[in-house]
Design an enzyme around this catalytic site. Structure first.
Site, short mmCIF file in Angstrom:
data_model
loop_
_atom_site.label_atom_id
_atom_site.label_comp_id
_atom_site.label_asym_id
_atom_site.label_seq_id
_atom_site.Cartn_x
_atom_site.Cartn_y
_atom_site.Cartn_z
N SER A 108 0.84 -1.19 0.00
CA SER A 108 0.00 0.00 0.00
C SER A 108 0.87 1.24 0.00
CB SER A 108 -0.90 -0.01 1.24
OG SER A 108 -1.45 1.26 1.48
N CYS A 110 0.62 3.57 1.90
CA CYS A 110 0.82 4.05 3.28
C CYS A 110 2.18 3.66 3.84
CB CYS A 110 -0.29 3.55 4.20
SG CYS A 110 -0.21 1.79 4.59
N TYR A 137 -0.39 -1.00 10.11
CA TYR A 137 -0.49 -1.69 8.83
C TYR A 137 0.74 -1.38 7.97
CZ TYR A 137 -2.43 -3.03 4.26
OH TYR A 137 -2.65 -3.61 3.04
N LYS A 141 3.62 -3.92 6.29
CA LYS A 141 3.87 -3.98 4.85
C LYS A 141 5.32 -3.62 4.51
CE LYS A 141 0.08 -5.60 3.26
NZ LYS A 141 0.07 -6.90 2.54
N THR A 165 -1.82 2.50 -4.96
CA THR A 165 -2.45 3.60 -4.26
C THR A 165 -3.81 3.14 -3.75
OG1 THR A 165 -3.00 5.94 -4.45
CG2 THR A 165 -3.54 4.54 -6.33
N HIS A 180 -12.79 1.80 3.57
CA HIS A 180 -12.01 2.95 3.16
C HIS A 180 -12.93 4.07 2.66
CE1 HIS A 180 -8.73 -0.13 2.96
NE2 HIS A 180 -8.07 0.87 3.49
N TRP A 202 -15.89 12.77 7.55
CA TRP A 202 -14.78 13.09 8.45
C TRP A 202 -13.85 14.14 7.83
CZ3 TRP A 202 -12.03 8.91 11.79
CH2 TRP A 202 -12.96 8.32 12.66
#
Length: 315
Positions: A108, A110, A137, A141, A165, A180, A202
């Site tokens: 990912s 992230c 996470y 990864k 992405t 997500h 949010w």
């Protein structure tokens, strides 16, 4: 790659794994193997080793992971860290020990630092701090990426890490507790439209995000399977981003919701921007094909076809 090669897709029932399975089938690959989590617990090292000894896969594609959004990462940090490491470590180590010809590890965006220069380049990995809300996470990864890199370095094996992405598409998770941002918005706008209500989202809407249709990722995986890659780590994306506010307005238009959008700025925004530098994949000869507008429309159509299966889970 031989069309009769035995290819094991870990996580073949998930959004990513099922898209890869279908893409390989469409390309004529005949010997695909998949096991559900009930049939094979990838956290169990002995079970994974036994499975490899019996099936003897030539290729392994790791699309299995414990995934979720900001809320899920915040609420279950140990689960996200430990289970993802268990899953990938068992698959990577067993693939090495059973002399698998090719291993494709999916991660990912992230994994990159929160404030890394944009667009995100592969060399930004481990240069500064991660985004706190999904660091658990991300760390898992990152360890998988480094495991594959170390195998290439020490053993010369064809282990490749693809970092997509933000993904969306058919078979996405529309549970508002764990989904997500894009599928969560689709469901929120759809239900708000049905109830003639405003939608509360949010954050401020200002962060910028990039989104890749899962069918494009599946196409990238097939491309990586069929072509030699000189390095370990490659970003997979569109190279184009937009604000969360613009995403919300696009989904609102697609769904047909005409009510108010309320932004709760007391909730976290996450990383200010996450745009991938996809030049390495472009240099390999691959690029994404599905536009965001077309992708959201097709994903909403899929949601409508399966809406009854989401009714039991409400915020």
């Amino acid at each position: 790659m031989n069309k009769s090669s035995i290819i094991y897709i870990a996580g073949h029932k998930g959004m990513v794994g099922s898209a890869i399975w279908n893409a390989l089938k469409a390309k004529g690959y005949k010997n695909l193997i998949g096991k559900t989590s009930k049939e094979l617990d990838l956290r169990n090292q002995a079970a994974v080793q036994e499975f490899f000894a019996i099936e003897k896969p030539d290729v392994v594609i790791d699309a299995a992971a414990r995934v979720g959004g900001i809320l899920a990462n915040n609420n279950y940090p140990f689960t996200f860290l430990m289970e993802n490491m268990q899953i990938q470590n068992n698959l990577i180590d067993t693939s090495l020990n059973h002399n698998v010809d090719k291993f494709i590890f999916l991660g990912s965006s992230c994994i990159y630092p929160k404030l890394a220069p944009q667009p995100l380049k592969e060399e930004s990995l481990l240069t500064s701090s991660l985004e706190p809300t999904n660091q658990w996470y991300a760390i898992a990864k990152i360890s998988g990426v480094k495991a594959c890199e170390s195998i290439r370095k020490q053993f010369g094996k064809d282990f490749v890490s693809l970092m997509p992405t933000n993904l969306y598409g058919p078979n996405d998770n529309f549970d508002l507790q764990t989904s997500h941002v894009l599928p969560a918005m689709i469901r929120k706008f759809h239900e708000a439209k049905a109830n003639s209500e405003p939608v509360e989202l949010w954050g401020s809407g200002s962060p910028m995000r990039e989104f890749l249709h899962v069918h494009d990722l599946a196409d990238a995986v097939v491309f990586a399977l069929e072509n030699p890659f000189a390095e370990n780590l490659y970003n997979v994306g569109t190279g184009v981003d937009l604000t969360i506010k613009s995403l919300a307005e696009l989904i609102q238009k697609t769904v047909g919701h005409t009510g108010e959008i309320i932004w709760d700025s007391s909730k976290p925004d996450g990383t200010p921007r996450k745009l991938m530098d996809v030049s390495k994949m472009a240099n390999q000869g691959w690029k994404a094909k599905i536009s965001l507008e077309d992708g959201i429309q097709s994903t909403y159509n899929w949601f409508l076809e399966h809406e009854n299966s989401f009714k039991q889970v409400k915020m």
